[in-house]
Design an enzyme around this catalytic site. Structure first.
Site, short mmCIF file in Angstrom:
data_model
loop_
_atom_site.label_atom_id
_atom_site.label_comp_id
_atom_site.label_asym_id
_atom_site.label_seq_id
_atom_site.Cartn_x
_atom_site.Cartn_y
_atom_site.Cartn_z
N HIS A 266 36.94 41.57 42.23
CA HIS A 266 36.61 41.12 40.87
C HIS A 266 36.09 39.69 40.98
CE1 HIS A 266 36.86 40.83 36.50
NE2 HIS A 266 37.39 39.65 36.67
N GLY B 17 24.97 46.92 44.99
CA GLY B 17 25.70 47.24 46.20
C GLY B 17 25.65 46.19 47.29
#
Ligand SMILES: Nc1nc2c(c(=O)[nH]1)N[C@@H](CN(C=O)c1ccc(C(=O)N[C@@H](CCC(=O)O)C(=O)O)cc1)CN2
Ligand SMILES: NCC(=O)N[C@@H]1O[C@H](COP(=O)([O-])[O-])[C@@H](O)[C@H]1O
Length: 255
Positions: A149, A52
């Protein structure tokens, strides 16, 4: 009127808590999870599966006042992951999704949409989330779900391309450049409209891990920049369907 809506929504979220669908310690009312009554700020739902660090970069930027939005819920398929641990530490409600036999406390897609609506979610930010977002959720939040991404899409994207696997493929290919891509999410992996990219060099001596670290650093900066623009309504769509970011200083300039 707002207080009545607030109470109704709080009751609905309590119902989900009673059914074990939202973690009790994250019930509506914590500073970060409280239903948003500030109508100008955008409510952000962040989806993670791992450490995260992108989520933390976005949350920190929000807490510093750089983002006209706040993270109101964290969604994860891995309730013990680093992103979920951080969210609990910050009082951000954690929702487990999807429901699987190994994770029975997870929500169904329809229950997740109900929760997202109850938290008045404006945008969904995928940040290292590794499950396919179903078409029902994509359609529930049109042009409102973005993903980061770690390669220059369309190269090195799609099913099987996630985490270190992406950087291993880039190094093996001999590519001289890589970098993060932020795109809108459609029903397939990594095929949504590209919104932003940054380029980083691939050194001849790079291991996949060294490249991953360089790209991740660029991700943190790029994701915060994009979320700032998103929450300031500076995303516009070209007639051919390409999304653009309007420059803050010069509104006639797009990139
Ligand atoms: N509908 C969409 N859902 C998701 C997208 C998307 O673009 N559209 N992006 C992904 C994130 N992602 C790349 O950015 C990505 C994540 C995972 C995979 C993948 O191959 N996953 C494996 C399972 C991995 C696991 O569960 O550990 C698989 O499906 O076999 C590819 C790309 C998030 N969702
Ligand atoms: N295809 C999806 C994918 O590979 N996403 C990547 O997972 C990492 C999550 O890191 P984080 O949990 O520290 O933000 C990031 O590098 C992100 O680009």
């Amino acid at each position: 009127m707002v207080s009545k809506i607030y109470c109704r929504q709080k009751a609905a979220v309590k119902a989900l808590v009673c059914r074990g669908k939202v973690e009790n310690n994250d019930l509506v009312g914590s500073d970060s999870g409280e239903l948003n009554n500030d109508s100008s700020r955008k409510n952000l739902a962040v989806f993670v599966s791992g450490g995260g660090s992108n989520f933390r970069a976005i949350h920190e930027a929000s807490m510093e006042g750089l983002v006209n939005g706040k993270v109101t819920i964290l969604v994860t398929d891995k309730p013990g992951c680093g992103g979920a641990v951080y969210a609990r530490e910050k009082g951000i409600p954690v929702i487990v999704y999807p429901r699987r036999s190994s994770v029975p406390e997870g929500l169904s897609t329809s229950d997740l949409v109900t929760s997202l609506r109850k938290y008045e979610t404006h945008f969904i930010l995928l940040a290292g989330y590794l499950k396919l977002i179903p078409v029902e959720l994509v359609h529930a939040y049109p042009k409102s779900i973005i993903n980061i991404h770690p390669s220059l899409l369309p190269a090195f994207g799609g099913k099987g391309y996630y985490g270190i696997k992406v950087h291993e493929a880039v190094v093996a290919s001999g590519a001289r450049y890589s970098g993060p891509t932020i795109h809108f999410v459609d029903e397939k992996y990594d095929t949504g409209r590209i919104l932003a990219q940054r380029v980083v060099p691939v050194m001849a001596s790079d291991s996949a891990e060294e490249l991953a670290a360089r790209v991740l650093h660029a991700e943190h900066k790029l994701y915060v920049e994009v979320v700032v623009a998103l929450c300031e309504d500076r995303i516009t769509w070209r007639p051919d369907g390409v999304p653009l970011i309007q420059n803050k200083g010069n509104p006639t300039l797009y990139y």
